[in-house]
Design a protein around this motif. Structure first.
Motif, PDB file in Angstrom:
ATOM      1  N   GLN A  32       0.853  -1.184   0.000  1.00 59.11           N
ATOM      2  CA  GLN A  32       0.000   0.000   0.000  1.00 59.11           C
ATOM      3  C   GLN A  32       0.888   1.232   0.000  1.00 59.11           C
ATOM      4  OE1 GLN A  32      -3.471   0.250   0.032  1.00 59.11           O
ATOM      5  NE2 GLN A  32      -3.448  -1.945  -0.362  1.00 59.11           N
ATOM      6  N   ALA A  33       0.761   2.038  -1.026  1.00 57.60           N
ATOM      7  CA  ALA A  33       1.511   3.299  -1.085  1.00 57.60           C
ATOM      8  C   ALA A  33       0.775   4.342  -0.251  1.00 57.60           C
ATOM      9  CB  ALA A  33       1.630   3.765  -2.536  1.00 57.60           C
ATOM     10  N   PRO A  34       1.483   5.345   0.255  1.00 56.25           N
ATOM     11  CA  PRO A  34       0.831   6.374   1.063  1.00 56.25           C
ATOM     12  C   PRO A  34      -0.160   7.226   0.260  1.00 56.25           C
ATOM     13  CG  PRO A  34       3.204   6.797   0.895  1.00 56.25           C
ATOM     14  CD  PRO A  34       2.935   5.500   0.229  1.00 56.25           C
ATOM     15  N   SER A  35       0.022   7.294  -1.057  1.00 55.25           N
ATOM     16  CA  SER A  35      -0.900   8.035  -1.928  1.00 55.25           C
ATOM     17  C   SER A  35      -0.784   7.452  -3.337  1.00 55.25           C
ATOM     18  CB  SER A  35      -0.539   9.531  -1.957  1.00 55.25           C
ATOM     19  OG  SER A  35       0.712   9.722  -2.617  1.00 55.25           O
ATOM     20  N   PHE A  36      -1.727   7.815  -4.173  1.00 51.83           N
ATOM     21  CA  PHE A  36      -1.676   7.346  -5.555  1.00 51.83           C
ATOM     22  C   PHE A  36      -0.387   7.800  -6.242  1.00 51.83           C
ATOM     23  CE2 PHE A  36      -2.618   8.019 -10.106  1.00 51.83           C
ATOM     24  CZ  PHE A  36      -2.880   6.710 -10.469  1.00 51.83           C
ATOM     25  N   LEU A  37      -0.043   9.064  -6.077  1.00 50.82           N
ATOM     26  CA  LEU A  37       1.165   9.576  -6.724  1.00 50.82           C
ATOM     27  C   LEU A  37       2.434   8.932  -6.176  1.00 50.82           C
ATOM     28  CD1 LEU A  37       0.380  13.363  -7.277  1.00 50.82           C
ATOM     29  CD2 LEU A  37       0.486  11.522  -8.968  1.00 50.82           C
ATOM     30  N   ALA A  38       2.455   8.639  -4.883  1.00 53.56           N
ATOM     31  CA  ALA A  38       3.615   7.942  -4.318  1.00 53.56           C
ATOM     32  C   ALA A  38       3.733   6.550  -4.926  1.00 53.56           C
ATOM     33  CB  ALA A  38       3.499   7.851  -2.796  1.00 53.56           C
ATOM     34  N   GLY A  39       2.597   5.885  -5.154  1.00 58.61           N
ATOM     35  CA  GLY A  39       2.609   4.575  -5.791  1.00 58.61           C
ATOM     36  C   GLY A  39       3.124   4.639  -7.215  1.00 58.61           C
ATOM     37  N   ILE A  40       2.683   5.631  -7.949  1.00 53.22           N
ATOM     38  CA  ILE A  40       3.154   5.800  -9.333  1.00 53.22           C
ATOM     39  C   ILE A  40       4.651   6.116  -9.341  1.00 53.22           C
ATOM     40  CG2 ILE A  40       2.936   7.210 -11.416  1.00 53.22           C
ATOM     41  CD1 ILE A  40       0.658   5.141 -10.929  1.00 53.22           C
ATOM     42  N   GLY A  41       5.097   6.923  -8.386  1.00 46.90           N
ATOM     43  CA  GLY A  41       6.531   7.209  -8.277  1.00 46.90           C
ATOM     44  C   GLY A  41       7.329   5.952  -7.999  1.00 46.90           C
ATOM     45  N   LEU A  42       6.799   5.079  -7.117  1.00 46.68           N
ATOM     46  CA  LEU A  42       7.472   3.811  -6.835  1.00 46.68           C
ATOM     47  C   LEU A  42       7.533   2.958  -8.091  1.00 46.68           C
ATOM     48  CD1 LEU A  42       8.739   1.633  -5.084  1.00 46.68           C
ATOM     49  CD2 LEU A  42       6.419   0.985  -4.360  1.00 46.68           C
ATOM     50  N   ASP A  90      11.651  -4.151  -2.490  1.00 48.72           N
ATOM     51  CA  ASP A  90      11.478  -3.920  -1.053  1.00 48.72           C
ATOM     52  C   ASP A  90      12.207  -2.662  -0.604  1.00 48.72           C
ATOM     53  OD1 ASP A  90       9.851  -6.123  -0.702  1.00 48.72           O
ATOM     54  OD2 ASP A  90      11.400  -7.355   0.255  1.00 48.72           O
ATOM     55  N   ARG A  91      13.438  -2.498  -1.053  1.00 49.74           N
ATOM     56  CA  ARG A  91      14.223  -1.318  -0.666  1.00 49.74           C
ATOM     57  C   ARG A  91      13.533  -0.046  -1.153  1.00 49.74           C
ATOM     58  NH1 ARG A  91      17.414   1.614  -3.509  1.00 49.74           N
ATOM     59  NH2 ARG A  91      17.720   0.067  -5.156  1.00 49.74           N
ATOM     60  N   LEU A  92      13.108  -0.038  -2.402  1.00 47.84           N
ATOM     61  CA  LEU A  92      12.452   1.137  -2.977  1.00 47.84           C
ATOM     62  C   LEU A  92      11.111   1.412  -2.306  1.00 47.84           C
ATOM     63  CD1 LEU A  92      13.302   0.409  -6.706  1.00 47.84           C
ATOM     64  CD2 LEU A  92      14.235   2.282  -5.306  1.00 47.84           C
ATOM     65  N   ALA A  93      10.377   0.359  -1.963  1.00 48.28           N
ATOM     66  CA  ALA A  93       9.084   0.529  -1.284  1.00 48.28           C
ATOM     67  C   ALA A  93       9.289   1.134   0.103  1.00 48.28           C
ATOM     68  CB  ALA A  93       8.370  -0.811  -1.192  1.00 48.28           C
ATOM     69  N   GLY A  94      10.347   0.720   0.783  1.00 50.24           N
ATOM     70  CA  GLY A  94      10.660   1.310   2.080  1.00 50.24           C
ATOM     71  C   GLY A  94      10.959   2.794   1.962  1.00 50.24           C
ATOM     72  N   GLU A  95      11.730   3.141   0.930  1.00 51.70           N
ATOM     73  CA  GLU A  95      12.058   4.559   0.702  1.00 51.70           C
ATOM     74  C   GLU A  95      10.814   5.367   0.372  1.00 51.70           C
ATOM     75  OE1 GLU A  95      15.002   4.470  -2.403  1.00 51.70           O
ATOM     76  OE2 GLU A  95      16.501   3.532  -1.113  1.00 51.70           O
ATOM     77  N   ALA A  96       9.815   4.736  -0.257  1.00 49.93           N
ATOM     78  CA  ALA A  96       8.581   5.416  -0.647  1.00 49.93           C
ATOM     79  C   ALA A  96       7.560   5.470   0.490  1.00 49.93           C
ATOM     80  CB  ALA A  96       7.962   4.725  -1.857  1.00 49.93           C
ATOM     81  N   GLY A  97       7.871   4.801   1.608  1.00 49.82           N
ATOM     82  CA  GLY A  97       6.971   4.825   2.755  1.00 49.82           C
ATOM     83  C   GLY A  97       5.751   3.941   2.607  1.00 49.82           C
ATOM     84  N   CYS A  98       5.866   2.865   1.852  1.00 50.86           N
ATOM     85  CA  CYS A  98       4.745   1.953   1.642  1.00 50.86           C
ATOM     86  C   CYS A  98       4.466   1.134   2.898  1.00 50.86           C
ATOM     87  CB  CYS A  98       5.035   1.002   0.485  1.00 50.86           C
ATOM     88  SG  CYS A  98       5.043   1.828  -1.112  1.00 50.86           S
ATOM     89  N   GLU A  99       3.186   0.881   3.160  1.00 47.75           N
ATOM     90  CA  GLU A  99       2.787   0.011   4.257  1.00 47.75           C
ATOM     91  C   GLU A  99       3.268  -1.398   3.965  1.00 47.75           C
ATOM     92  OE1 GLU A  99      -1.366   0.126   5.355  1.00 47.75           O
ATOM     93  OE2 GLU A  99      -1.451   2.229   4.757  1.00 47.75           O
ATOM     94  N   GLY A 100       3.792  -2.045   4.967  1.00 48.39           N
ATOM     95  CA  GLY A 100       4.262  -3.409   4.806  1.00 48.39           C
ATOM     96  C   GLY A 100       5.703  -3.512   4.348  1.00 48.39           C
TER      97      GLY A 100
END
Length: 102
Positions: A32-42, A90-100
């Motif tokens: 789960q990304a913190p926002s739609f745009l954060a998800g697209i950035g990831l 996983d590393r990139l998702a952590g940097e993006a602040g994703c849940e999990g």
């Protein structure tokens, strides 16, 4: 060409990647990304990492929910390339602040 991993090798590698599960000849993870745009950035950062590795995931985007699926199609199953890209995701998702993400 990368060698296919056997079931024991796959299980050992999955143990090192919490959140990833095996589904036949692929590994999957939903975040789960913190926002739609954060998800697209990831997704854009994962795309860059995938290009560098010449190994491309299947990505499903549903608002803030991102599902990544990895398999080495040319080999017909899972190889070390899949687990290396999973670790990068996983590393990139952590940097993006994703849940999990770790």
């Amino acid at each position: 060409m990368p060698a296919l991993l056997d079931d024991a090798q796959i299980a050992a590698r999955l143990a090192e990647l919490p959140g990833w599960t095996r589904a036949g000849d692929e590994i999957r993870r939903t975040l789960q990304a913190p926002s739609f745009l954060a998800g697209i950035g990831l997704v854009a950062r994962v795309a860059e990492a995938a290009e560098e590795a010449d190994h491309h995931p299947d990505i499903d985007i549903r608002w803030r929910t991102l599902t990544f699926a990895l398999s080495t199609h040319s080999e017909g199953g899972l190889t070390a390339k899949d687990f290396a890209l999973a670790a990068a995701i996983d590393r990139l998702a952590g940097e993006a602040g994703c849940e999990g993400a770790r």
